[in-house]
Design a protein around this motif. Structure first.
Motif, PDB file in Angstrom:
ATOM      1  N   ALA A   1       0.721  -1.287   0.248  1.00 59.36           N
ATOM      2  CA  ALA A   1       0.287   0.060  -0.134  1.00 59.36           C
ATOM      3  C   ALA A   1       0.804   0.884   0.199  1.00 59.36           C
ATOM      4  O   ALA A   1       0.419   2.279  -0.819  1.00 59.36           O
ATOM      5  CB  ALA A   1      -0.926   0.254   0.865  1.00 59.36           C
ATOM      6  N   LEU A   2       2.218   1.400   0.697  1.00 57.04           N
ATOM      7  CA  LEU A   2       2.698   2.644   0.686  1.00 57.04           C
ATOM      8  C   LEU A   2       3.512   2.479  -0.720  1.00 57.04           C
ATOM      9  O   LEU A   2       3.807   3.910  -1.068  1.00 57.04           O
ATOM     10  CB  LEU A   2       3.658   2.389   2.374  1.00 57.04           C
ATOM     11  N   SER A   3       4.246   1.618  -1.198  1.00 58.51           N
ATOM     12  CA  SER A   3       4.345   1.716  -2.506  1.00 58.51           C
ATOM     13  C   SER A   3       3.601   2.025  -3.504  1.00 58.51           C
ATOM     14  O   SER A   3       3.397   2.524  -4.461  1.00 58.51           O
ATOM     15  CB  SER A   3       5.026   0.486  -2.737  1.00 58.51           C
ATOM     16  N   MET A   4       1.916   1.611  -3.761  1.00 61.05           N
ATOM     17  CA  MET A   4       1.389   2.149  -3.811  1.00 61.05           C
ATOM     18  C   MET A   4       0.945   3.522  -4.114  1.00 61.05           C
ATOM     19  O   MET A   4       0.457   3.981  -5.172  1.00 61.05           O
ATOM     20  CB  MET A   4       0.208   1.428  -4.465  1.00 61.05           C
ATOM     21  N   ALA A   5       0.982   3.833  -2.818  1.00 58.87           N
ATOM     22  CA  ALA A   5       1.088   5.461  -2.661  1.00 58.87           C
ATOM     23  C   ALA A   5       1.776   6.735  -3.087  1.00 58.87           C
ATOM     24  O   ALA A   5       1.417   7.238  -4.163  1.00 58.87           O
ATOM     25  CB  ALA A   5       0.628   5.700  -1.416  1.00 58.87           C
ATOM     26  N   SER A   6       3.232   5.900  -2.896  1.00 56.46           N
ATOM     27  CA  SER A   6       3.633   6.895  -3.448  1.00 56.46           C
ATOM     28  C   SER A   6       3.379   6.551  -5.194  1.00 56.46           C
ATOM     29  O   SER A   6       3.788   7.538  -6.129  1.00 56.46           O
ATOM     30  CB  SER A   6       4.856   5.950  -3.313  1.00 56.46           C
ATOM     31  N   LEU A   7       4.096   5.371  -5.799  1.00 52.71           N
ATOM     32  CA  LEU A   7       3.738   5.431  -6.977  1.00 52.71           C
ATOM     33  C   LEU A   7       2.777   6.040  -7.921  1.00 52.71           C
ATOM     34  O   LEU A   7       2.904   6.706  -8.983  1.00 52.71           O
ATOM     35  CB  LEU A   7       4.163   3.505  -7.313  1.00 52.71           C
ATOM     36  N   SER A   8       2.218   5.794  -7.149  1.00 52.73           N
ATOM     37  CA  SER A   8       0.511   6.816  -8.181  1.00 52.73           C
ATOM     38  C   SER A   8       0.346   8.325  -7.516  1.00 52.73           C
ATOM     39  O   SER A   8      -0.494   8.989  -7.638  1.00 52.73           O
ATOM     40  CB  SER A   8      -0.747   5.929  -7.296  1.00 52.73           C
ATOM     41  N   ARG A   9       1.312   8.896  -6.661  1.00 57.57           N
ATOM     42  CA  ARG A   9       1.674  10.190  -6.241  1.00 57.57           C
ATOM     43  C   ARG A   9      -0.124  10.329  -5.288  1.00 57.57           C
ATOM     44  O   ARG A   9      -0.392  11.331  -5.543  1.00 57.57           O
ATOM     45  CB  ARG A   9       1.706  11.503  -7.578  1.00 57.57           C
TER      46      ARG A   9
END
Length: 302
Positions: free
Chosen positions: A100-108
């Motif tokens: 989830a943290l990776s997706m939040a960062s990747l998707s801005r």
């Protein structure tokens, strides 16, 4: 903001393809996603289906949600990316937090974490989990996941102890990752209102859904003064004839665009904040259906 007290937002459930035993067609779905993004839809919803079986009514060979979401993040720029829903008791909460943290960062900052409990006993069995324990397991996993996703994150071990020697990254770059309960998740509505930022449920005829909305409001009033969103998925058969009246189908509606506008306006008036369209195969190209919704229905609802 996907859930807002003063507006009705709209999403698309992926994959948009015929409900057959065929595997997901990645190129087609990424094209659909970027098209929905350009057209002004608010969210794309991705399912978590670890295993196909006769007990699951959708025969499509779904992709791993995290791999799919990564590709969606790279193929879109504005639209929210949501899970509907990660099966929380069958996945380790620290693995979910990392993803989830990776997706939040990747998707801005476009990621919305929808979480459910799952309800197939055989799926629990094959993963070595007890389906009868899903209520307490869901709560404990939620607690550990929420702690790992806070601005000042904590890593909690299986015994409930905070382990300060560990850190979980990437760091949260936004205020928070919305955690949404999808379905009942084996919980009371008061528990959901206390812990989740919104509740997503399945479509019911509005006369029945209004009863659920009343229960939801009562649950919120008991535990919080903060806004809590309410959303629903919805099978949609949008007909060529714009004057065709709205009629109920299983888990959704069949209608021309004028009837659909009336039905959606009634949903908004009742207090529904988000509708995720599951586009049914009924002879029309899904891209064409999305274009009609974007051109004629979304402006009428805003």
């Amino acid at each position: 903001m996907l859930f807002h007290p003063d507006r009705l937002s709209f999403g698309i459930v992926l994959p948009v393809q015929a409900r057959t035993s065929a595997d997901i067609r990645f190129d087609t779905q990424l094209d659909m996603a970027s098209h929905a993004d350009r057209l002004g839809f608010d969210a794309l919803w991705v399912r978590d289906v670890p295993l196909n079986s006769a007990s699951y009514p959708d025969p499509v060979g779904h992709a791993d949600p995290w791999v799919f979401l990564g590709a969606l993040a790279a193929s879109t720029s504005r639209i929210a990316l949501a899970t509907g829903a990660i099966v929380l008791p069958l996945r380790h909460p620290l693995h979910i937090a990392k993803a989830a943290l990776s997706m939040a960062s990747l998707s801005r900052g476009r990621f919305v974490l929808g979480l459910g409990s799952g309800d197939r006993p055989t799926e629990y069995e094959i993963f070595g989990a007890d389906v009868e324990s899903r209520k307490t397991l869901f709560q404990f996993h939620w607690e550990r996941l929420a702690a790992a996703l806070r601005q000042n994150p904590e890593v909690i071990d299986e015994g409930g102890r905070v382990r300060n020697e560990f850190a979980i990254r990437p760091s949260l770059q936004q205020r928070s990752i919305p955690m949404v309960a999808v379905g009942s998740s084996s919980q009371s509505l008061e528990w959901i209102a206390r812990h989740a930022s919104a509740w997503m449920t399945y479509y019911r005829p509005l006369s029945i859904q209004k009863d659920r909305l009343a229960l939801w409001r009562n649950a919120q009033a008991k535990v919080t003064t903060d806004f809590r969103g309410f959303g629903q998925s919805m099978v949609l058969e949008l007909l060529d004839n714009p004057e065709a009246a709205y009629e109920e189908v299983n888990l959704g509606g069949r209608s021309g665009r004028r009837g659909l506008i009336g039905a959606l306006a009634a949903m908004r008036e009742a207090g529904i904040h988000h509708v995720a369209f599951n586009l049914a195969a009924q002879g029309r190209l899904p891209g064409e259906v999305m274009e009609e919704i974007a051109a004629d229905i979304l402006p009428a609802m805003r």
